[in-house]
Structures are given as structure tokens and as C-alpha cells.
Write an enzyme that holds these catalytic residues in place. Sequence first.
Site, short mmCIF file in Angstrom:
data_model
loop_
_atom_site.label_atom_id
_atom_site.label_comp_id
_atom_site.label_asym_id
_atom_site.label_seq_id
_atom_site.Cartn_x
_atom_site.Cartn_y
_atom_site.Cartn_z
N TYR A 68 0.82 -1.21 0.00
CA TYR A 68 0.00 0.00 0.00
C TYR A 68 0.85 1.27 0.00
O TYR A 68 0.46 2.28 -0.54
CB TYR A 68 -0.89 0.03 1.25
CG TYR A 68 -2.25 -0.59 1.07
CD1 TYR A 68 -2.37 -1.92 0.68
CD2 TYR A 68 -3.41 0.14 1.32
CE1 TYR A 68 -3.62 -2.50 0.54
CE2 TYR A 68 -4.66 -0.43 1.18
CZ TYR A 68 -4.76 -1.75 0.79
OH TYR A 68 -6.00 -2.31 0.66
N LYS B 69 2.53 -15.23 2.85
CA LYS B 69 2.74 -15.89 1.56
C LYS B 69 4.24 -16.16 1.45
O LYS B 69 4.91 -15.79 0.49
CB LYS B 69 2.21 -14.99 0.42
CG LYS B 69 2.15 -15.65 -0.96
CD LYS B 69 1.04 -16.70 -1.10
CE LYS B 69 1.21 -17.47 -2.41
NZ LYS B 69 0.28 -18.59 -2.55
N ASP C 133 -3.69 -18.03 0.77
CA ASP C 133 -4.69 -18.70 -0.08
C ASP C 133 -5.45 -19.74 0.73
O ASP C 133 -6.68 -19.84 0.67
CB ASP C 133 -4.05 -19.30 -1.35
CG ASP C 133 -2.76 -20.07 -1.10
OD1 ASP C 133 -2.27 -20.09 0.05
OD2 ASP C 133 -2.24 -20.67 -2.06
N ASP D 270 -6.89 -6.56 4.17
CA ASP D 270 -7.99 -5.89 3.47
C ASP D 270 -8.93 -6.92 2.86
O ASP D 270 -10.15 -6.88 3.05
CB ASP D 270 -7.42 -4.98 2.37
CG ASP D 270 -8.50 -4.27 1.58
OD1 ASP D 270 -9.45 -3.75 2.21
OD2 ASP D 270 -8.41 -4.24 0.33
N ASP E 263 -12.91 -8.36 4.35
CA ASP E 263 -14.18 -8.32 3.59
C ASP E 263 -14.77 -9.72 3.49
O ASP E 263 -15.99 -9.90 3.61
CB ASP E 263 -13.96 -7.78 2.16
CG ASP E 263 -14.30 -6.30 2.02
OD1 ASP E 263 -14.02 -5.53 2.97
OD2 ASP E 263 -14.84 -5.91 0.96
#
Length: 356
Positions: free
Chosen positions: A135, A190, A222, A246, A250
Site C-alpha cells: 500500500y 505468503k 490462499d 484488506d 471483507d
Amino acid sequence: MKIAVLPGDGIGTEIVAEAVKVLQALDLSFEMESAPVGGAAYEAHGHPLPESTLKLAQQADAVLFGAVGDWKYDKLERALRPEQAILGLRKHMGLFANFRPAICYPELVGASTLKPEVISGLDILIIRELTGDIYFGQPRGRRTAADGHFPGADEAFDTMRYSKPEIERIAHVAFQAARKRSKKVTSVDKANVLETFQFWKDVVTEVHAQYPDVELEHMYVDNAAMQLVRAPKKFDVVVTGNMFGDILSDEASMLTGSIGMLPSASLNASNQGLYEPSHGSAPDIAGKGVANPLATILSAAMMLRFSLNQAQAADRIEAAVKAVLAQGLRTPDIHSEGTTKVGTAEMGAAVVKALR
Ligand code: NAD
Ligand code: IPM
Ligand code: MN
């Protein structure tokens, strides 16, 4: 106690209005001052985060934020887009620790698209690092490729990076939060592909040595995305980087019934905080009076607890939210057969009434 109120764009103004009514009904003596932010501030001052708005936020004890953004600003140069306002506030105020609790209230078990037995009783806490990662990493931009698959072609690039202190401090936040819950942290990374996240995993493991009473598990992002819908109750505290957090938050919102139920708190090192729903400005339903204000009202409760030292008032708001759900009141996003459909303002008014 001074609260900076930044409603922003789209449903931001509608849902913050309800949260303000709830705060006013508490009979505590706050000073609340509003300022434009996002697209609204761009219209009024030519910038999504005007100096005056930033200053108000920095000088307040806490910030109550709605949402920013609208498709109509998508063609503006990035520095002027509404989303830069929330990113700028996080960066300038050092709000590195983002708490997104996903709790499935018993009344809403039927509101989710997932099976009741998967989500019933769910209470997990996603801790998202909020001021680093891809970001904010530099350099970023567009250029002509000198190498790669298509030398000479136009390309775009961003930089994923984390420094050791950035990972250490969010890891401490997660382990300390876990000590107050069921003493289990899942660190999502990851590391199998990305250098940044191998480092993340190494540093989290190192910090963990100071918390032998807390169980630490590592999981690839994942797999975490899959496990969140397969068996979400196996998680308790989840800690992860800015971008993975993020996306996963959601996803987790649907475990609670709706993204309109997911509050958040973003804290800096001195416990100054910004409180906002985890969702955005929802341009598709803005102006219709149907947005769910509960994520924002629950964010106001988090504000009372974390930044304003008013835990009792926070408990009262949360109890009032549970009471209106028990009464069967539902905005369209959480509505199901046998419940009463209400709009944003009716939902806010019902919470105020339940408080009294
Ligand atoms: P969104 O979260 O605004 O909406 C996604 C979907 O969820 C939409 O169908 C919307 O109607 C629904 N929804 C969201 N909040 C709801 C609520 N309270 N009640 C009922 N339904 C709700 O995400 P998006 O559509 O991808 O983005 C819209 C704009 O918001 C974009 O400009 C985006 O950049 C911005 N955004 C801002 C923030 C923020 O201010 N922190 C967060 C996310 C997105
Ligand atoms: C959120 C939003 C923001 C983010 C955007 C609007 C910058 O999606 O708060 O989750 O990506 O952090
Ligand atoms: Mn988001």
C-alpha cells in the site's frame, strides 16, 4: 473528550449521522466537530484530505469516520482521489494496528450466505497491519520495461516491503490481544513465494518467543481464504499484512451476515484511534436510506472503549444493538423471512431507543 467526525462520501454521511445520534443519547459530555473528507472535501477544498481536516483529526481524542470514494472520481490523478484521504489519515496519524472483529450475532445466523452451523457462535478478530506493505511501498508507478517478458512495453509496478520494527509492533499487538482471548494467533503470509512474507513469518516467530503462553500458527493466505469459509471458528486472532488483511476482512464480514455489520478500530502507538466501518461508501445504495448503520454504531462503541476510556458506555451500545436485532429489525442487507425490514434512520432510532 473531543471527537472529530468525518462522514465522507456516499452512505458515509447516512451511517455516521446515526452513530452520532447514538453517541449523543449517552449523556456523556463530548465535543464533536465535523469536517469534510474524501470526495466531499475535494469538492469543497480541491483536496480529499485538506490540512484543516487532518489537523482536526490529529488534535482530537478520537476520529469517527464514515467512508470515502465514488466511481466519478476514478479518473482523477491518484493524489486527488477520495481514497487518499483515508490512506493519508492512517499514515499521518501512524494508525498501524487495525482491529476488525467478526462476530456472528445469534439473530443473524440466517442472514449469512453460509450455513448456520459454520458461523453460529463465531467470534474472531482480524488484526491488519495498516501503514506498510504494498500500500505504501516506494517506488511505484508506470514506466517502459527495459527487461522482462516484453522489453519496451509499458508496465506498472508497486513495491511490497516491511521493516522489522513494523512487523514486531503488530505481532506484539496480536499476541497481547490473544492473551485476552483464547490465546491463539494465526499469522497469515505468503512465505512460500514472497521475500517480504518470509521475513514477516521469521519476525513473528521471533516475537512469539516472548509469549510462550500463546499458541502461534502460520498459514498461507490462499489457504486462509479457504479455511475462513470452510471452518472459520478454528481461528481466533488472525494477524496479517495490509493487503491480505484488506481482502480477508471483507471475506470475514460475510461470516457475520453482512459487511454492514463489521466495525473497525485503527490505533497508533499512543492509543489515539480512528473508527470506521470496514466497508466503503457503497455508491450503489447511497442516498436511498437503506444502508446498515450498525457497523458504524459498533465502531463508535469501539471508540468509547479503546480511545475514550468509556467501557460501560461501549457495553451499553453493544447491548442496544443486540436488543434491536432481537426485536427483529433488519436493514435489507441482513433481512430474512420473518423479520422487519427497516431503513438506516429507523435502525439508528431503534438503537437510541434501546439505549434509553
Ligand atoms: P463497498 O464496501 O462500498 O460496497 C460493497 C457492497 O457492499 C456494495 O454492494 C454495497 O452496497 C454493500 N454495502 C457496503 N456497506 C453496506 C452497508 N453499510 N449496508 C448495506 N450494504 C452495504 O465497496 P465497493 O463498492 O468496492 O467500493 C465503493 C467505494 O468505496 C470505492 O470508491 C472504494 O474505494 C471505497 N471504499 C472506501 C473505504 C473506506 O472509506 N475506508 C472502504 C472500502 C471501499
Ligand atoms: C478499507 C478500504 C481501503 C483499504 C481503501 C478505500 C483505501 O478498502 O478500509 O478496507 O484498502 O484499506
Ligand atoms: Mn477494504
